[in-house]
Enzyme design. Structure first.
Site, short mmCIF file in Angstrom:
data_model
loop_
_atom_site.label_atom_id
_atom_site.label_comp_id
_atom_site.label_asym_id
_atom_site.label_seq_id
_atom_site.Cartn_x
_atom_site.Cartn_y
_atom_site.Cartn_z
N LEU A 88 -39.18 -7.28 18.74
CA LEU A 88 -40.50 -7.86 18.50
C LEU A 88 -41.12 -7.31 17.21
CD1 LEU A 88 -42.78 -9.65 19.58
CD2 LEU A 88 -43.62 -7.67 20.83
N HIS A 89 -41.37 -6.03 17.19
CA HIS A 89 -41.85 -5.28 16.02
C HIS A 89 -43.26 -5.63 15.54
CE1 HIS A 89 -37.93 -3.75 16.25
NE2 HIS A 89 -37.31 -4.74 15.65
N CYS B 18 -33.59 -3.69 8.16
CA CYS B 18 -32.25 -3.58 8.76
C CYS B 18 -31.14 -3.46 7.72
CB CYS B 18 -32.02 -4.83 9.62
SG CYS B 18 -30.38 -4.85 10.37
N GLY C 259 -25.35 -7.98 13.62
CA GLY C 259 -25.37 -9.43 13.81
C GLY C 259 -26.41 -9.91 14.81
N GLU C 260 -26.58 -11.23 14.84
CA GLU C 260 -27.53 -11.85 15.75
C GLU C 260 -26.74 -12.61 16.83
OE1 GLU C 260 -30.69 -11.96 16.65
OE2 GLU C 260 -30.16 -13.57 18.02
N CYS D 241 -22.59 -0.16 22.51
CA CYS D 241 -23.37 -1.13 21.72
C CYS D 241 -22.37 -1.89 20.84
CB CYS D 241 -24.38 -0.35 20.89
SG CYS D 241 -25.25 -1.36 19.70
#
Ligand code: SAH
Length: 374
Positions: free
Chosen positions: A225-226, A129, A169-170, A115
């Site tokens: 999604l969450h 987060c 990060g995104e 990851c």
């Protein structure tokens, strides 16, 4: 490769040197230019004075005694810290039945998933987060992303078979370098990891999802999604103000039509918040539009970040409620996996180790601030 060709040409060498360098760096895993024995000594010296091979340096690592999950803390050349997590098996994005598995995912005991992080910190401020609490520091370069893989592979002394862009990060906010890193990692002259063994996870950039579909790298896509309730998702993930739940679903439908890869929905059940019958119904409606795989991720508390406000009120659904939720989805023929607690004992949720390390450093450097904070 084109950039590498331009680089060697600028140093007055022939283009084919780029292929040699590429192979030394990404296939043979050279740690110094001196190892590159088919390159002249003079050029190796030029290279050593104008470039560096290592972009991330292995710092602390912790190995989970229960499942072998290893968390690496890497130091970048500017001193900032990021983390990567090596997961022996299974691939956290794998589900029991895979529709497109001509795929031949390596058998669980051969699988080694990494990851990786794509940014230092993150600007998105998702309320659950740890990385979000750091704020955004900078994007990683493609080199820094690939180097996490090379270094983890060196440490494991085994080939990494699967890659998930689910670290700090995104990824979609560092789109170009993330795509460049995917191109390097999937190159058959390099690590040769197939597109179908790469998963990009996003908090939900509909425009980039469509762009990825158009560009034809058929990687797997995961959407954090969450919640399917717009109001709740906006509360959990403010990015929903920019791309609504409906806009995201449409982008995923588009991605599915173009790539035939079923999207994965990541879902952290929070007690009494998004784990109700109503939430199940929403998922069932969604599954009629798009084949769904749901990855249920147990919430790792981020209380250690000192978080306050809405985030501090979130509690993980109790295990039996989580199981009930999963069962209800399965009854509607939705593929569900409950992620194991991989690395829970080593703080392996997004950003946990790096945030803690950052705090420690800060307190070492500025004891007065720490007193003021506490
Ligand atoms: N920005 C990307 C990738 C990084 S987060 C994204 O949002 O997908 C990777 C995954 O970890 C996401 O699904 C995220 O929702 C989840 N995650 C973040 N914090 C978590 C926590 N405290 N407990 C459990 N999962 C968490």
């Amino acid at each position: 490769m084109k950039e590498l060709q331009a680089f060697v040409e600028a140093l007055g060498e022939k283009k084919y040197r780029a292929a040699q360098l590429f192979s030394w760096m990404y296939s043979k895993g050279a740690e110094s230019f001196d190892e590159m024995t088919d390159i002249s000594k003079e050029f190796r010296e030029v290279l050593a004075s104008s470039a560096r091979l290592d972009t991330v340096k292995l710092g602390r690592k912790s190995v989970s005694p229960t499942d072998g999950t290893t968390k690496f803390l890497f130091q970048l050349n500017d001193g900032l810290m990021i983390e990567s997590v090596l997961i022996p098996a299974p691939d956290p994005d794998s589900t029991v039945e895979e529709e497109d598995e001509t795929d031949a995912n390596p058998p669980a005991d051969k699988r080694l998933t990494l990851c990786v992080s794509t940014q230092v910190g993150c600007p998105l401020d998702c309320k659950f987060c740890a990385t979000g609490t750091m704020g955004f520091l900078r994007n990683l370069t493609a080199g820094e992303i690939v180097d996490q893989v090379l270094q983890a592979q060196r440490f494991a002394d085994r080939r990494i078979t699967n890659l998930v862009y689910m670290g700090m990060g995104e990824p979609m906010l560092n789109y170009d370098d993330v795509m460049k890193s995917i191109d390097i990692i999937t190159d058959d002259r390099s690590l040769n990891i197939g597109f179908r063994h790469v998963t990009v996870s996003t908090a939900g950039y509909a425009d980039r999802i469509r762009q990825m579909a158009d560009e034809g790298r058929k990687v797997k896509l995961a959407l954090s999604l969450h919640s399917l309730d717009s109001e709740k998702r906006t509360q959990l993930m403010p990015i929903t103000k920019k791309f609504s739940v409906e806009t995201l679903i449409e982008a995923l439908e588009y991605y599915y039509r173009k790539t035939h890869r079923r999207p994965t929905f990541e879902y952290i059940p929070f007690e009494g918040y998004n784990d109700t019958d109503e939430d199940v119904k929403r998922f069932v409606r969604l599954s009629k539009r798009i084949p769904c795989k749901v990855n249920i991720i147990p919430f790792h508390s981020i209380a250690f970040t000192g978080i306050s406000g809405f985030g501090a009120t979130l509690r993980p659904s109790p295990r039996d409620q989580m199981e009930r939720f999963a069962q209800a989805l399965r009854k509607a023929n939705i593929t569900v996996m409950i992620r194991g607690s991989s690395g829970e004992d080593i703080e392996a949720a997004c950003g946990q180790l790096a945030v803690e390390e950052g705090k420690k450093r800060k307190s070492r450097q500025t004891p007065r601030t720490r007193r003021a904070d506490s």
